[in-house]
Structure formats: structure tokens, C-alpha cells
Enzyme design. Sequence first.
Site, mmCIF file in Angstrom:
data_model
loop_
_atom_site.group_PDB
_atom_site.id
_atom_site.type_symbol
_atom_site.label_atom_id
_atom_site.label_comp_id
_atom_site.label_asym_id
_atom_site.label_seq_id
_atom_site.Cartn_x
_atom_site.Cartn_y
_atom_site.Cartn_z
ATOM 1 N N HIS A 156 -50.371 10.869 -1.611
ATOM 2 C CA HIS A 156 -49.207 11.335 -2.362
ATOM 3 C C HIS A 156 -49.142 12.848 -2.525
ATOM 4 C CE1 HIS A 156 -47.550 7.415 -3.801
ATOM 5 N NE2 HIS A 156 -48.788 7.014 -3.525
ATOM 6 N N ASP A 364 -46.630 21.217 -3.640
ATOM 7 C CA ASP A 364 -46.401 19.860 -4.131
ATOM 8 C C ASP A 364 -46.209 18.926 -2.947
ATOM 9 O OD1 ASP A 364 -46.274 18.139 -6.288
ATOM 10 O OD2 ASP A 364 -44.710 19.269 -7.298
#
Length: 468
Positions: A156, A364
Site C-alpha cells: 500500500h 505517498d
Amino acid sequence: MARLVIVSNRVASPKERAAKAGGLAVALREALSEQGGLWFGWSGETAVDAPAAPKIVRSGRVTYALQTLDPDDQRAHYAGYANGTLWPLCHYRLGLLSVRRSDWEGYRRVNVTFAASLMPLLKPDDVVWVHDYHFIPLASELRALGFTGRIGYFHHIPWPTPEVFYTLPSHAALVQDLSQYDLVGLQTEHDVRALLTYISSEARGWIGPGGIVGLKNRRFRVAAYPIGIDTEMFVKDATHAQRSEDMRRLRASLAGRTLAVGVDRLDYSKGLPNKFAAFDNLLERWPEHRSHVTMMQVAPVSRGEVSEYQILRRELEESGGRINGRFAEFDWVPLRYLNKVFPRNTLATLYRHARVGLVTPLRDGMNLVAKEYVAAQNPEDPGVLVLSRFAGAADELTGALLVNPYDIEGMAEAMDAALRMPKEERIERWRANMEPVSRNTIHAWCAHFLRDLGTEADAAIAGPESRA
């Protein structure tokens, strides 16, 4: 039909409401509840001489298997290697990297424990889907115990470039662990290129068409699966927010002023000091925004016991105090800084009313706040997304104003442009952003990954937009 087995560090409680659970937790629970399955993870509890077998909880067609861990193993695994080593490494923060062999050994022990607890619960034709960096070695341990079924892994967070990855003493072992999966999913094509470059140059593997990888005696696939949100639900929440009590209170508190909003965990990867500095620069260089715009930063405390996070919190409190002390008027406070968790409907209210959405992480994997902000907008009068080029979402959200979070003055200029942008351009940019947000939902993401992993579960868990 093959049974789906999900492994993650956090397991969404069957009693946890959708409004409180994260989008991923809701989607995974939905995937399991449609056809039945098993969700295996940490119970959140530690105990000396912890039981070898997990606690079993059944709810509808879903079985939850919750493993208690030894406290020393849990610390070494979670705070030590997972979040003290892999997290800063994958977010390119090498100055914060902690490398201890004892943490690496604890990380491996927890994966051994998880595999040993999970194996008796598995059926030969189960499809296992492992989530995130806490459990990279899990497939290796399951294979060692004799499981031959399909195992997929989704990462992720960002995958670092080889030059960064080399700094990890255990880099070769982790990639060898990845080879025991059948499918490795990453957020972006950039992440895929980084991993495949390492495999071909350092691990001496071969790369075939479509991300097929050969490494020693294993063949597996590496591909990008950009994660989405429950778009339909978030649009509904934002539409209902227009008539909510939260919206009434928000409008009354702003007294007609423009709102810019940021929502991030209190984490050093999110670039919060840079964002505060850019807002300070905006008010310094464009005095006309003073008393006319309010920035609200929601930053729930994350890993508050870790010293780096405590330092970050103090830095933000001091920075926010300086900004307010310098620019505030008796009837206006420029920066509202909140260390609180808000339910999804309240966040939808903030997004809906905000003329500017500020999503500016230093790095991110994806950043779903950016997609939530887009989904929450009024199509007839949308706000503007200011987005870091280093967020995975930047690949899809082409209508955003992309910024370099290390360029404070450049971010301030983007904020100014967003505040001045005419409605026609705002609508055009919002439409460009909303198309991928509507198409690539969390349900489509689940279905795509599981279809590629080779399970028939995709038809059962596809969202409404996929079943039409």
C-alpha cells in the site's frame, strides 16, 4: 468457488460501523461477506506465552481469526522493523531509518507465528491475499509449511528506487520473499519500474511481458493496481452534508470566509510543516487573502509514543502558533489545527465546503484523501485540488494543481492560483479528476486484483457500477 482469505495487520471488527472504518477495511469486509471467507490478523493484544492458536470470531459468512502476539515480538515487528525501518525507507526518509538486527529477527518471528497459526485454517484451494509491508515474508513461511495455493500481495505504500532500497541490509531477503507470491501489486507504474529494475539489475532475475518475473525457481507477476475509494458512497455523504448540522456550524464559524482544508495523519511523510510554511508564505506575499481565507488542518495523532512523531507534533503546534500570532485579527484566526479523528460524514462536510483541498505529502503510495476531496465536490461549483507530485494519486488526477512540497514558494503560488481560479476552469479540472475517481473505485480495485490472482471471487465482490 475458491474461498478468499485476507491477511492484514489491522482487522476491521465485525461491529465496526462503515462510517468509522477506513475505505479499505470496508471493501475487504464486503469482499468476504459476499461469498464467505476468512480474515486473519493481529488481535491488537499482546501477552507473554500468547496462545499459539488465534481467537476465532464468526459474523455472518465471515470468519475472523485474531492472533495475540508476544509483547517483545510485537514491538520488534511493528514499531521496530515495520515502522522504524520499512516505513521510513519506503518514504525516502533515510535519516529516520532505524536498522537493528533484533527488529529484523522479531519481524521474521511474527511472520513465522502468523504462518503457523494460519496454516491449519487453510484449505488447499483457498486464495490468500496478504496486505502490506508488515507481512512481506508471509508467503515464504506458508510455502515452507506446504501451502501450494494462490497467494497475492499488495503493497500500500511506495516502493523505493533501487538506490534507496540498497540501504536496507535485508533487501535481498525481502525480494526473495516476494518471489513466493503469485501476484505482487503496487500502487503506481513508478513503483513497478523501481521493483523490476532492482530484480533485473541486482537480483539477476528476468523480466517478461506484462510484468512476468522469473527469479531463481519461481515465476510471478508484478503490476500496478492504483487503489480507489467507495466513490458512490462518498458522493452521497457529501451531498447529504449540504443540509447537515455540521455544515451549518461550519458555515457559521467561517462567517463567509473561504475554506482551504487538509486531512492527514500526523506523520512525517505527509509534509505538514511544509504545508504550514506555504500557507504562511501565502499570507505574507498576498495580503488580500488575510481575513478572507481560513486553512483547516485535521491531523489525528499517529504513533504518538514514537519520539519522531512527538517532535513533529511540537513543531506543528509551534508553527501554527506563529502563523496565528502573526496574522490573526480579533475576528479571524487564519489556521485551525485539529488533532482529532472525525467520522466520514464530517470529513465529507469539510471537503464539500472547501474551495481548496491541500494534499501535499512528501511521498505517498496513493493518498485517498485526494480522491475523497474530488468525490465530495459540488459539480456545479467545485473546489480545486492542490496535490503533491509525489503522491501516487498524481498519476490519475490530472486536473489537480501539482506542486513540489519541498518548494514552499511554489506551493504558496498554487494556493493563490486555486483561490483565484474562475468557475469554468474549476469545473473543467474537476471533471478531469472525477472521471478516474468514478471509474477506478475500491470495488473495481478489489475485483481487478482478485481476477488477476486467478480467483472467481471478482464477480461476487464487484461494486454496483461493475454489475450493471
